[in-house]
Design a protein around this motif. Structure first.
Motif, PDB file in Angstrom:
ATOM      1  N   SER A  89       0.847  -1.195   0.000  1.00  0.00           N
ATOM      2  CA  SER A  89       0.000   0.000   0.000  1.00  0.00           C
ATOM      3  C   SER A  89       0.878   1.238   0.000  1.00  0.00           C
ATOM      4  CB  SER A  89      -0.899   0.006   1.237  1.00  0.00           C
ATOM      5  OG  SER A  89      -0.112  -0.002   2.416  1.00  0.00           O
ATOM      6  N   THR A  91       1.145   4.204   1.586  1.00  0.00           N
ATOM      7  CA  THR A  91       0.774   4.995   2.756  1.00  0.00           C
ATOM      8  C   THR A  91       2.002   5.200   3.629  1.00  0.00           C
ATOM      9  OG1 THR A  91       0.183   2.993   3.991  1.00  0.00           O
ATOM     10  CG2 THR A  91      -1.594   4.095   2.761  1.00  0.00           C
ATOM     11  N   TYR A 118      -1.621  10.145  -3.755  1.00  0.00           N
ATOM     12  CA  TYR A 118      -1.724   9.118  -2.717  1.00  0.00           C
ATOM     13  C   TYR A 118      -2.076   9.802  -1.389  1.00  0.00           C
ATOM     14  CZ  TYR A 118       0.756   6.520  -6.323  1.00  0.00           C
ATOM     15  OH  TYR A 118       1.128   5.946  -7.517  1.00  0.00           O
ATOM     16  N   GLY A 120      -2.981   8.880   1.436  1.00  0.00           N
ATOM     17  CA  GLY A 120      -2.519   8.277   2.683  1.00  0.00           C
ATOM     18  C   GLY A 120      -1.030   8.438   2.927  1.00  0.00           C
ATOM     19  N   LEU A 121      -0.353   9.217   2.065  1.00  0.00           N
ATOM     20  CA  LEU A 121       1.099   9.359   2.132  1.00  0.00           C
ATOM     21  C   LEU A 121       1.483  10.752   2.620  1.00  0.00           C
ATOM     22  CD1 LEU A 121       3.813   7.905   1.406  1.00  0.00           C
ATOM     23  CD2 LEU A 121       3.643   9.009  -0.825  1.00  0.00           C
TER      24      LEU A 121
END
Length: 300
Positions: A89, A91, A118, A120-121
């Protein structure tokens, strides 16, 4: 004919300088690694390594073989990465360090755009001209310009940066335009203090080898933006990466004094700690940054 996996193993030994480190990376014993390298030497009929109780060093034959073996290793690593990271993933966090020129001209926007892809990053980007210690300071990725000597790091070449010697038309009008590099000794040369080759040593192409002209001036700085501003204001001649002043040259507010004679060209690299498989998020960020550089490669 050596086996491909033995060449990869040899490249790892050359980079780590230790059988034990390579054994740990590959879940092997020290004796297995040693025997495979010994078998490779016997098959080639040459000694590849000097072995002492403290360290391993390459022989001349070893250095020659390593140049080809590291390409085999890189191709194998990329193939493994393409498969092994598919389920990861994107993240978490990435800590990255970039030079001020690259950060301000290109990478601030590029990295922010990558984060937008992204959600979640999180990326912590430091703009710093010094050569940071990736391991001790906890960086996942560093963009470096120059030469890489630390074999415990992996470097991927992105693009080459050509340097230029430039001045404002107002400076040329007051002091004349130098016709040959040696004439720079009679001019006020603004110096970029952050140079591995020395701020006052300016490199030019020679007939047989590059020559270095030692210049002098009344202003030096470790900030390339300040150096550009000094040149734009007509205070002297600057020796800088072309990407920093590309738009100024196109607009005619700075003049490239020796377009065919400047010898300095430095590689720009994405550098990360030695590991068999860096995280997918780091690999994707490197590719994203590389594409951004290549999209404006005419500036370099």
């Amino acid at each position: 004919m050596p086996k491909t996996d033995d060449l990869v193993l040899f490249a790892q030994v050359a980079e780590c300088g230790s059988f034990s480190k390579v054994a740990e990376i590959n879940s092997l014993t020290n004796s297995v690694v040693s025997k495979r390298i010994k078998k490779l030497e016997e098959g080639l009929g040459v000694q590849l390594l000097y072995r002492t109780t403290r360290k391993l060093t390459l022989t001349d034959a070893g250095r020659t073989l390593y140049q080809g073996a590291k390409n085999v290793k890189q191709a194998a690593d990329e193939a493994f990465d393409a498969v092994a990271g598919l389920g990861e993933s994107i993240t978490g966090q990435i800590k990255i360090s970039v030079p001020t020129i690259s950060g301000e001209l290109l990478l601030a926007e590029a990295v922010a755009a990558f984060c937008g892809q992204y959600p979640g990053l999180n990326i912590d980007m430091s703009l710093d001209n010094r050569f940071v210690d990736l391991i001790d300071e906890g960086f996942d990725l560093v963009i470096r310009t120059g030469y890489l000597e630390d074999s415990s790091l992996i470097a991927r070449h992105i693009i080459d940066s050509q340097w230029v010697v430039c001045a404002a038309p107002s400076y040329i009008a007051r002091h004349g335009r130098p016709q040959h590099p040696i004439e720079l000794k009679q001019h006020n040369c603004l110096q970029y203090a952050y140079q591995t080759t020395g701020a006052s040593d300016w490199e030019f192409k020679g007939e047989h080898k590059n020559q270095v002209i030692k210049v002098a001036g009344n202003f030096s700085t470790d900030n390339p933006i300040a150096l550009r501003q000094g040149a734009l204001s007509g205070h002297g001649i600057a020796y800088v990466p072309r990407c920093l002043v590309y738009d100024d040259l196109m607009q005619g507010v700075l003049v490239d004094l020796f377009p065919d004679q400047v010898g300095k060209k430095l590689g720009i690299y994405a550098v990360y700690p030695f590991t068999r498989q860096p995280p997918k998020k780091v690999r994707l960020l490197i590719e994203h940054i590389r594409n951004k550089y290549l999209a404006i490669q005419h500036c370099f």
